[in-house]
Design an enzyme around this catalytic site. Sequence first.
Site, mmCIF file in Angstrom:
data_model
loop_
_atom_site.group_PDB
_atom_site.id
_atom_site.type_symbol
_atom_site.label_atom_id
_atom_site.label_comp_id
_atom_site.label_asym_id
_atom_site.label_seq_id
_atom_site.Cartn_x
_atom_site.Cartn_y
_atom_site.Cartn_z
ATOM 1 N N ASP A 175 123.520 82.101 -8.576
ATOM 2 C CA ASP A 175 124.290 83.467 -8.800
ATOM 3 C C ASP A 175 125.691 83.083 -8.773
ATOM 4 O O ASP A 175 126.381 84.008 -9.067
ATOM 5 C CB ASP A 175 123.660 84.340 -7.938
ATOM 6 N N GLN A 192 116.989 88.468 -4.809
ATOM 7 C CA GLN A 192 117.555 89.461 -5.714
ATOM 8 C C GLN A 192 118.015 90.769 -4.840
ATOM 9 O O GLN A 192 117.544 90.928 -3.635
ATOM 10 C CB GLN A 192 115.995 90.035 -6.208
ATOM 11 N N LYS A 222 113.025 87.294 -14.935
ATOM 12 C CA LYS A 222 113.629 85.877 -14.576
ATOM 13 C C LYS A 222 112.524 84.660 -14.613
ATOM 14 O O LYS A 222 112.682 83.507 -14.973
ATOM 15 C CB LYS A 222 114.470 85.885 -13.270
HETATM 16 N N1 GUN Z 1 120.472 92.502 -8.840
HETATM 17 C C1 GUN Z 1 121.051 92.914 -9.993
HETATM 18 N N2 GUN Z 1 121.630 91.964 -10.567
HETATM 19 C C2 GUN Z 1 121.611 90.663 -9.712
HETATM 20 C C3 GUN Z 1 121.858 89.617 -10.212
HETATM 21 O O1 GUN Z 1 122.531 88.921 -11.137
HETATM 22 N N3 GUN Z 1 121.489 88.621 -9.086
HETATM 23 C C4 GUN Z 1 120.902 89.022 -7.900
HETATM 24 N N4 GUN Z 1 120.458 88.129 -7.094
HETATM 25 N N5 GUN Z 1 120.531 90.409 -7.841
HETATM 26 C C5 GUN Z 1 120.670 91.062 -8.685
#
Ligand code: GUN
Length: 298
Positions: free
Chosen positions: A121, A98, A54
Amino acid sequence: MTAEIISGTEIRKEILAEIKQEVEEMKEKVGKVPGLVTILVGKSPASVSYVTLKVKTALSVGFNEIQDDQPEDISEADLLALIDKYNNDENIHGILVQLPLPKHIDDKKVLNAINPDKDVDAFHPVNVGRLMIGGDEVRFLPCTPAGIQEMIVRSGTETSGAEVVVVGRSNIVGKPIAMMMAQKGVGANSTVTIVHTRTKDLAAHCKRADILIVAAGVPDLVKPEWIKPGATVIDVGVNRVGMNEATGKAILKGDVDYDRAKEIAGKITPVPGGVGPMTIAMLMKNTLTSAKKTLGLE
Ligand code: GUN
């Protein structure tokens, strides 16, 4: 006839190039770029690898990216205070925490503390509600469903009046993509059915689908006989089915029996290289949208 492959890897490249261009224009116009903070608690290898990707992607499109790593034993109160700090930072347009978080922290409490207008998100209940209302109410779409819809649109699949069958009813994929496809608008206006583990005749429903979206987490669940000839098939499944001894990498399989399904479907997404690469691209798109709104550019 062999299906046309809808490549997430290629579509992601297009989207990131479009975002990069917009960021350059924004910088010229108002002297600012979108700001994204990624908060990682602890050092779980899977989370570290997601966050690294990311961060790398955000930097590649010209964002101001802050990687805020916190120790595994951070208290819930300290994490909430950190979120509050970013909620009040005018240079931060997107906040991503995350998941999963350590057991002593309540995920829900943390996600609900993020300002919904920075919740890139789109997991906050306010954004879930906005998605349900649709139209102008929507600020951010959740990243994986947004990626799926983008692939459907960019592959030239007609959605208006199409029979869409969604296999799976999770909060992060099944439920939101079903609602998005049923809404009024471009890439939507579909007739949607959600099927799940208690559905009586899964095959019969899948066979009706002009667009089949599978997010069940069961390798090879969907058999080629379940696919309507010419249908568009979107496989969201990422199942680890073994390890490649030579490369040390996991062998991944989708929820659709891809090798046989591609002989029947009109268009199909592969695994890997399908929906997976789209999710982070849509996170970038949400962050750009947030910055544009905040800076009065929309
Ligand atoms: N953990 C696994 N996939 C995601 C996601 O799309 N967003 C977040 N914040 N954590 C994750």
